[in-house]
Write a protein that holds these residues in place. Structure first.
Motif, PDB file in Angstrom:
ATOM      1  N   PHE A  35      19.402  30.452  27.648  1.00  0.00           N
ATOM      2  CA  PHE A  35      18.888  31.249  28.757  1.00  0.00           C
ATOM      3  C   PHE A  35      19.496  32.643  28.711  1.00  0.00           C
ATOM      4  CE2 PHE A  35      18.557  26.876  30.234  1.00  0.00           C
ATOM      5  CZ  PHE A  35      17.235  26.834  30.632  1.00  0.00           C
ATOM      6  N   ALA A  36      18.695  33.633  29.029  1.00  0.00           N
ATOM      7  CA  ALA A  36      19.183  35.013  29.074  1.00  0.00           C
ATOM      8  C   ALA A  36      20.121  35.178  30.270  1.00  0.00           C
ATOM      9  CB  ALA A  36      18.016  35.973  29.196  1.00  0.00           C
ATOM     10  N   PRO A  37      21.135  36.037  30.152  1.00  0.00           N
ATOM     11  CA  PRO A  37      22.007  36.301  31.295  1.00  0.00           C
ATOM     12  C   PRO A  37      21.197  36.878  32.451  1.00  0.00           C
ATOM     13  CG  PRO A  37      22.876  37.337  29.312  1.00  0.00           C
ATOM     14  CD  PRO A  37      21.514  36.817  28.980  1.00  0.00           C
ATOM     15  N   ARG A  38      21.616  36.580  33.669  1.00  0.00           N
ATOM     16  CA  ARG A  38      20.954  37.084  34.863  1.00  0.00           C
ATOM     17  C   ARG A  38      21.992  37.704  35.772  1.00  0.00           C
ATOM     18  NH1 ARG A  38      15.522  35.973  34.857  1.00  0.00           N
ATOM     19  NH2 ARG A  38      15.376  36.138  37.097  1.00  0.00           N
ATOM     20  N   CYS A  39      21.548  38.579  36.649  1.00  0.00           N
ATOM     21  CA  CYS A  39      22.401  39.239  37.632  1.00  0.00           C
ATOM     22  C   CYS A  39      22.174  38.588  38.989  1.00  0.00           C
ATOM     23  CB  CYS A  39      22.053  40.719  37.733  1.00  0.00           C
ATOM     24  SG  CYS A  39      22.180  41.600  36.172  1.00  0.00           S
TER      25      CYS A  39
ATOM     26  N   VAL B  33      20.435  36.288  45.810  1.00  0.00           N
ATOM     27  CA  VAL B  33      19.268  36.817  45.110  1.00  0.00           C
ATOM     28  C   VAL B  33      19.638  36.971  43.638  1.00  0.00           C
ATOM     29  CG1 VAL B  33      18.239  37.969  47.113  1.00  0.00           C
ATOM     30  CG2 VAL B  33      19.867  39.215  45.695  1.00  0.00           C
ATOM     31  N   GLN B  34      18.628  36.889  42.758  1.00  0.00           N
ATOM     32  CA  GLN B  34      18.887  37.012  41.325  1.00  0.00           C
ATOM     33  C   GLN B  34      17.774  37.783  40.665  1.00  0.00           C
ATOM     34  OE1 GLN B  34      17.136  35.207  38.686  1.00  0.00           O
ATOM     35  NE2 GLN B  34      15.661  34.320  40.094  1.00  0.00           N
ATOM     36  N   ALA B  35      18.140  38.461  39.574  1.00  0.00           N
ATOM     37  CA  ALA B  35      17.187  39.289  38.840  1.00  0.00           C
ATOM     38  C   ALA B  35      17.601  39.370  37.373  1.00  0.00           C
ATOM     39  CB  ALA B  35      17.128  40.683  39.445  1.00  0.00           C
ATOM     40  N   VAL B  36      16.692  39.867  36.565  1.00  0.00           N
ATOM     41  CA  VAL B  36      16.934  39.985  35.129  1.00  0.00           C
ATOM     42  C   VAL B  36      17.830  41.175  34.803  1.00  0.00           C
ATOM     43  CG1 VAL B  36      15.800  40.272  32.884  1.00  0.00           C
ATOM     44  CG2 VAL B  36      14.726  38.890  34.646  1.00  0.00           C
ATOM     45  N   THR B  37      17.710  42.265  35.577  1.00  0.00           N
ATOM     46  CA  THR B  37      18.471  43.478  35.296  1.00  0.00           C
ATOM     47  C   THR B  37      19.193  43.971  36.552  1.00  0.00           C
ATOM     48  OG1 THR B  37      16.680  44.993  35.895  1.00  0.00           O
ATOM     49  CG2 THR B  37      16.728  44.201  33.596  1.00  0.00           C
TER      50      THR B  37
END
Length: 89
Positions: free
Chosen positions: A35-39, A60-64
């Motif tokens: 899985f790609a890292p998430r913020c 909350v979470q996002a890709v960038t």
């Protein structure tokens, strides 16, 4: 998950978000398991059912970092709107 160790700085874009949104804890996932890292940002303090039902989120979470900043801005607007109606976050 990667939580900053006390005294360890967050990467610059996330450190800026942490400064802009002190009521949140900013962190990232490691991206393990394919899985790609998430913020992520997790709100410090509790929310009432009323606040949750009106769009406030505990995490909350996002890709960038930029997208996370957008989500935090939306959360701040929602909290401000509820506060104006007498319901504080």
């Amino acid at each position: 998950m990667i939580h900053p160790i006390p005294g360890q700085a967050l990467p610059e874009p996330l450190a800026e978000l942490q400064s802009a949104y002190p009521g949140w804890s900013i962190w990232t996932s490691s991206g393990d398991g394919g899985f790609a890292p998430r913020c992520y940002a997790t709100r410090l303090g509790e929310l009432t059912d009323h606040q949750l039902n009106h769009g406030l989120a505990k995490t909350v979470q996002a890709v960038t970092p930029d997208k996370l900043g957008g989500l935090l801005a939306v959360q701040a607007e929602r909290a401000q709107h509820l506060a104006a109606r007498g319901c504080t976050a």
